[in-house]
Design an enzyme around this catalytic site. Structure first.
Site, PDB file in Angstrom:
ATOM      1  N   LYS A  78     -62.490 -61.650 -31.620  1.00  0.00           N
ATOM      2  CA  LYS A  78     -61.809 -61.213 -32.847  1.00  0.00           C
ATOM      3  C   LYS A  78     -62.461 -59.931 -33.360  1.00  0.00           C
ATOM      4  O   LYS A  78     -63.697 -59.827 -33.385  1.00  0.00           O
ATOM      5  CB  LYS A  78     -61.884 -62.326 -33.910  1.00  0.00           C
ATOM      6  N   SER A 159     -55.965 -65.596 -40.416  1.00  0.00           N
ATOM      7  CA  SER A 159     -56.095 -64.214 -39.985  1.00  0.00           C
ATOM      8  C   SER A 159     -56.355 -64.057 -38.494  1.00  0.00           C
ATOM      9  O   SER A 159     -56.217 -62.977 -37.928  1.00  0.00           O
ATOM     10  CB  SER A 159     -57.252 -63.548 -40.740  1.00  0.00           C
ATOM     11  N   SER A 183     -58.214 -69.874 -41.424  1.00  0.00           N
ATOM     12  CA  SER A 183     -57.822 -68.813 -40.492  1.00  0.00           C
ATOM     13  C   SER A 183     -58.132 -69.085 -39.040  1.00  0.00           C
ATOM     14  O   SER A 183     -57.817 -68.264 -38.182  1.00  0.00           O
ATOM     15  CB  SER A 183     -58.473 -67.479 -40.913  1.00  0.00           C
TER      16      SER A 183
END
Length: 495
Positions: A78, A159, A183
């Site tokens: 990420k 997210s 998330s």
């Protein structure tokens, strides 16, 4: 079998047996990224040359008998984790060209154990969002589609939408993610994969771009519960560079996945039965509880009475911490700089932040600055922290009676890209089942368990005691075995 169809465990065994090399496995994933990323937009940066170099080095270590626990396994990272020498953007224009001179502890742990990094994965800007549509690099598309409306582009959740979409579409065997209010678990549920937010402090936050420091926690997403357990063991561990890192032993999480359910007490919180909740979410929840009873567990109704205050509490605490953390992006120290007019420093700050931050980040900074301002701190922020303590107390009392809690992971399946994004409050409701675990610092695991009427994945959530991820994995693996979730997204490598 196409090389991208391996689970993490399966790929590790194939590498160990010599059925495939790390270079071959990495090249297959890079080819898949080249083919599908233009559509899905899961990767912000693809590190093809670096990944192949790491894979070659991995094959050499294996030949010398020096293979690590994740040797040669291609992962996505990420783009909130700082990676030395590899651009890290946090999904924001203000960090669009930032190349860190250091490695985050979590990604360093994965490299230590032999992992290969394919690249950096897209996310909501500064991890603020539930849809992965607020990234400065464009939205991520969910690889799943509705049966009756296959042309509707769906969100992957946020997210960590880039992480979840990449794993679901076979563009990585697993990925790092972060969870501030859901998330990891929400995008995992939307994309039909597993994902765990571990206990706060289990994974170091050093080198992770901060959103809300008392809530943020790193964790993995992968195709199976066991794969998440394998990744979490490598990601975890005490780090003196993070003052909130817990000095706790790291168990063999994967071994816990085979534990029996006999004698376990599973809590069912009555407050999670929301008015207007879709019937198929309720039905899946009841099915999950029945699976656990059939496996030998006992289900117990419990009460978490302050649950109804969790969302408003979260949306005071998280923006307050965000407004403080994001004050550092001023155009002076690093990141984007928009030149001031007439040497006016205030103008430099205003122009840089106006151009560098997106709408959702600006919204949360404004909310956070407001609740921390003179005259409102006591009325909002201090009160929210008191309610947060009550939410944690609810869980403490519940775990005096039960070993784990099972709930829905999300209030719906993945939605269309333009179906909720115009209403921030509606978007915030996506976290209704997940924020409580962050506020209380508890581990939470999302497990794919069924499909809705449109053929989209739905997930169940397992919440456990602090630092008892082993029980969470045991319950999650039992649900996974019973659900036997084998459905696949329409867009994936090897299809």
């Amino acid at each position: 079998m196409h090389p991208t169809d391996f689970t993490l465990r399966g790929a590790a065994e194939a590498l160990s047996e010599g059925a495939i090399s790390a270079v071959e496995l990495t090249r297959a994933h890079l080819d898949a990224i080249e083919a599908l990323n233009p559509r899905l937009n899961a990767y912000v940066t693809v590190a093809a040359d670096q990944a192949l170099d790491q894979a070659r080095a991995s094959d050499e270590r294996r030949a010398r008998g020096e293979a690590g626990p994740l040797e040669g396994l291609p992962l996505g990272i990420k783009d909130l984790f700082c990676t030395k020498g590899l651009r890290t953007t946090a999904g924001s224009r203000i960090l669009g060209n930032f190349v860190p001179p250091y490695e985050s502890t979590v990604s360093a742990n994965l490299l230590r154990d032999g992992a290969v990094f394919l690249g950096k994965l897209n996310l909501d800007e500064f991890a603020m969002g539930s849809s992965n549509t607020s990234s400065a690099f464009g939205p991520v598309e969910n690889p799943w589609s509705r049966r009756n409306h296959p042309d509707t582009r769906l969100v992957p959740g946020g997210s960590s939408g880039g992480s979840a979409a990449a794993v679901a579409a076979r563009l990585a065997l697993g990925a790092t993610a972060t969870d501030t209010g859901g998330s990891i678990r929400q995008p995992a549920a939307f994309c039909g994969i597993a994902g765990i937010k571990p206990t706060y402090g289990r994974c170091s936050r050093y080198g992770i771009v901060a959103f809300a420091s008392s809530l943020d926690q790193a964790g993995p997403v992968a195709r199976t519960v066991e794969d998440c357990a394998l990744l979490l063991r490598s990601m975890s561990g005490f780090d003196p560079k993070d003052s909130t890192s817990a000095d706790m032993p790291v168990p063999d999480f994967a071994a816990a996945c085979g534990r029996s359910m006999k004698g376990l007490r599973i809590g069912v919180p009555k407050e999670y039965r929301l008015e207007g909740m879709p019937h198929e979410i309720e039905a899946l929840w009841q099915q999950g509880l029945e699976w656990l009873r059939e496996a030998g567990a006992e289900t117990v109704e419990i009460s978490l009475p302050h649950t109804k205050y969790a969302l408003p509490t979260y949306y005071i605490v998280a923006p307050a911490e965000a407004s403080s953390n994001l004050a550092r992006y001023d155009g002076v120290r690093y990141g984007l700089r928009v030149e001031e007019r007439d040497g006016d420093l205030k103008d430099l700050y205003e122009r840089t932040r106006a151009e560098g931050f997106g709408a959702e980040v600006k919204r949360r900074i404004m909310i956070g600055t407001y609740v921390l301002s003179h005259g409102y701190y006591d009325a909002y922020y201090l009160k929210a922290q008191k309610v947060r303590a009550l939410i944690k107390r609810d869980f403490d009392e519940a775990f005096g009676r039960v070993d784990a809690i099972v709930t829905p992971a999300t209030p719906s399946a993945a939605f269309g890209m333009h179906e909720k994004t115009d209403d921030p409050v509606t978007m915030y409701l996506n976290d209704v089942f997940t924020v409580t675990a962050n506020l209380a610092g508890l581990p939470g695991l999302a497990v794919p368990a069924g499909l809705d009427a449109q053929g989209l994945p739905l997930g169940l959530q397992v919440i456990g005691r602090a630092f008892d991820e082993e029980t969470v994995f045991a319950v999650g693996a039992a649900l996974e075995r019973a659900a036997d979730f084998t459905a696949l997204p329409s867009v994936r490598a090897g299809a």
